[in-house]
Design a protein around this motif. Structure first.
Motif, PDB file in Angstrom:
ATOM      1  N   ILE A  19       0.822  -1.217   0.000  1.00 60.38           N
ATOM      2  CA  ILE A  19       0.000   0.000   0.000  1.00 60.38           C
ATOM      3  C   ILE A  19       0.858   1.269   0.000  1.00 60.38           C
ATOM      4  N   PRO A  20       1.856   1.391   0.885  1.00 58.59           N
ATOM      5  CA  PRO A  20       2.716   2.578   0.804  1.00 58.59           C
ATOM      6  C   PRO A  20       3.447   2.679  -0.530  1.00 58.59           C
ATOM      7  N   LEU A  22       2.348   1.563  -3.411  1.00 48.23           N
ATOM      8  CA  LEU A  22       1.355   1.971  -4.402  1.00 48.23           C
ATOM      9  C   LEU A  22       1.113   3.471  -4.349  1.00 48.23           C
ATOM     10  N   ILE A  23       0.879   3.971  -3.144  1.00 50.58           N
ATOM     11  CA  ILE A  23       0.635   5.410  -2.994  1.00 50.58           C
ATOM     12  C   ILE A  23       1.859   6.197  -3.466  1.00 50.58           C
ATOM     13  N   ILE A  26       2.082   6.181  -7.264  1.00 50.64           N
ATOM     14  CA  ILE A  26       1.093   7.088  -7.857  1.00 50.64           C
ATOM     15  C   ILE A  26       1.594   8.533  -7.769  1.00 50.64           C
ATOM     16  N   PHE A  27       2.142   8.887  -6.619  1.00 53.09           N
ATOM     17  CA  PHE A  27       2.672  10.242  -6.480  1.00 53.09           C
ATOM     18  C   PHE A  27       3.869  10.458  -7.403  1.00 53.09           C
ATOM     19  N   LYS A 162       7.343   2.859   3.709  1.00 53.68           N
ATOM     20  CA  LYS A 162       6.524   4.037   4.021  1.00 53.68           C
ATOM     21  C   LYS A 162       7.297   5.348   3.865  1.00 53.68           C
ATOM     22  N   LEU A 165       7.540   6.918   0.529  1.00 52.08           N
ATOM     23  CA  LEU A 165       6.218   7.452   0.188  1.00 52.08           C
ATOM     24  C   LEU A 165       6.041   8.864   0.728  1.00 52.08           C
ATOM     25  N   TYR A 166       6.376   9.068   1.994  1.00 54.46           N
ATOM     26  CA  TYR A 166       6.167  10.379   2.601  1.00 54.46           C
ATOM     27  C   TYR A 166       6.954  11.464   1.862  1.00 54.46           C
ATOM     28  N   ILE A 169       5.404  12.287  -1.533  1.00 55.33           N
ATOM     29  CA  ILE A 169       4.233  13.156  -1.421  1.00 55.33           C
ATOM     30  C   ILE A 169       4.680  14.619  -1.314  1.00 55.33           C
ATOM     31  N   GLN A 284       0.090   0.937 -11.707  1.00 53.03           N
ATOM     32  CA  GLN A 284       0.909   1.143 -10.512  1.00 53.03           C
ATOM     33  C   GLN A 284       0.706   0.074  -9.427  1.00 53.03           C
ATOM     34  N   SER A 288       3.777  -2.149  -7.858  1.00 53.58           N
ATOM     35  CA  SER A 288       3.992  -2.241  -6.410  1.00 53.58           C
ATOM     36  C   SER A 288       4.083  -3.688  -5.952  1.00 53.58           C
TER      37      SER A 288
END
Length: 451
Positions: A19-20, A22-23, A26-27, A162, A165-166, A169, A284, A288
């Motif tokens: 999930i992280p 994937l997000i 996407i970003f 994670k 990901l941060y 973003i 995406q 992932s």
């Protein structure tokens, strides 16, 4: 926080790790998507076509970078799975050195070949100058891409999906703001989009490096950690070079298709560009899953948990198939609405051609999912040759289709080039994985009996 994938429910691990990713993916797509949207809406169709015509060139270089840095992180995940702290530090140190050397070489080569490539790809005269400006700036900032991918790859290898990901973003927001300022306020055109991308990517890379050093003691390298036996470099290169070549070979096939598309003119280039961006977005989750399987396989191989790899693949295949079906439905029923995001008031012709690309891709999306999952699990297990050759099969199939079928069935031939290439790559990967995992498990059982 690190993540030990050698124990616990594989399904739970996949969900929490994917999930992280994937997000974050996407970003990351927002870098190129925002460029495309703002350029298409505020500069014009020709400018959109110019940026789009360089997409395959960017994929060529970025693919090499992604392949190398992903390959260099495989040994890191294996050392982490084996609980070898000293080996982990040395694998990270050698990773850094090889990434710096690779960055210099790739940047020089990319800047030298960009003009001949644009001409070879039949880039139309009315968009050639903008295309050249955009890709020159992007290539000059290659170091920002390698910095982020290297740092993010190391963090993911120790189970932290994670944090990258941060930072993505944050940098994505910066990218959007800079795009608007450079293109709308400063009227910098395609150059503004390129500068925004490089600056934002660079920020995410720096943040990852600083965080890695401050958060994880095991990543605080000392001078002696860089005194690495050549076996570390050899292992990195044995995995990294084939992975980089595999991505690049795939990109060469995309360049060939782009050359065939460029013959059709600016409108179709713009529609193909928009549809490609939509396709990249919906794939995406599959990407992932692939990255997740590479880390999962690497850690469990290091821990000699071979049955766990096979069990994890069985679960991941089901997830991939379901996701592919959902992604295909999105392309068919909502694809044209996504295309409208990129181009203001697109004509019927642009919508029609873009939807054709998405419809054909949707039908064969399952094979694309298999490519990501099987290719990455093999790479996580240290198998590099067949994943590279799968890229060659993909290149050959895509090239043959792109330069033969359009002569007989027009643009439909272009639409079929990707799906047929996916099948050509997926089948050998699936066969190789089955043979490889069975062999490893059998050998492990024989060693256990002998002991």
């Amino acid at each position: 926080m690190t993540n030990d994938m050698t124990k616990g429910s594989p399904l739970r691990i996949f969900i929490l790790f994917s999930i992280p990713l994937l997000i974050g993916n996407i970003f990351q797509q927002l870098y190129s998507m925002v460029d495309t949207i703002i350029v298409g809406r505020f500069v014009g169709v020709d400018a959109l076509a110019a940026v789009g015509s360089t997409g395959s060139m960017f994929f060529l270089v970025n693919g090499m970078i992604l392949g190398l840095t992903s390959g260099f992180s495989v040994l890191v995940s294996q050392k982490f799975g084996a609980k070898d702290e000293e080996g982990l530090k040395k694998s990270v140190a050698s990773n850094i050195i090889l990434t710096i050397i690779s960055t210099i070489i790739i940047t020089v080569v990319a800047l030298v070949v960009k003009n001949p490539l644009l001409k070879l790809m039949n880039t139309p005269d009315n968009i050639f100058n903008d295309a050249n400006i955009y890709i020159t700036i992007i290539f000059a900032g290659i170091f920002t891409q390698t910095t982020y991918n290297m740092a993010a790859g190391i963090l993911r290898a120790i189970g932290d999906s994670k944090t990258p990901l941060y930072f993505l973003i944050i940098s994505s927001v910066i990218n959007i703001v800079l795009d608007l300022v450079f293109i709308i306020n400063f009227n910098m055109g395609v150059a503004g989009a390129a500068y925004a991308t490089n600056i934002a990517q660079g920020i995410s890379g720096i943040l990852c490096l600083v965080y890695s050093y401050k958060k994880f003691k095991v990543l605080r390298l000392k001078r002696e950690d860089f005194k690495v036996d050549k076996s570390y470099y050899t292992t990195h290169l044995k995995v990294g070079i084939p992975m980089g070549l595999q991505f690049s070979v795939t990109a060469v096939g995309v360049i060939i298709v782009q050359s065939a598309v460029n013959v059709f003119g600016s409108n179709i280039i713009a529609s193909y560009t928009a549809s490609s961006k939509v396709l990249q977005l919906v794939m995406q989750p599959l990407i992932s899953f692939g990255v997740t399987m590479a880390t999962y396989a690497g850690q469990n191989l290091g821990a000699k948990r071979f049955d766990r790899i096979r069990n994890g693949m069985s679960i991941m295949n089901k997830i991939s198939i379901i996701t592919s079906l959902i992604a295909g439905a999105i392309l068919v029923f909502f694809g044209k609405y996504f295309v409208m995001i990129f181009i203001e008031n697109p004509g019927d012709e642009i919508i029609r051609y873009a939807q054709d690309v998405l419809n054909y891709s949707a039908v064969f999306m399952i094979f694309l999912g298999f490519i990501f999952v099987y290719r990455n699990v093999l790479q996580g297990m240290g198998e590099s040759f067949v994943p590279m050759m799968a890229g060659v099969y993909e290149l050959v199939a895509r090239s043959i289709v792109a330069f033969t079928l359009p002569k007989y069935i027009g643009f439909t031939g272009i639409c079929l080039s990707d799906p047929i290439a996916w099948i050509a790559a997926a089948v050998p990967l699936m066969i190789t994985y089955r043979n490889r995992i069975n062999k490893i498990i059998d050998e492990d059982k024989e060693e256990g009996i002998a002991a």
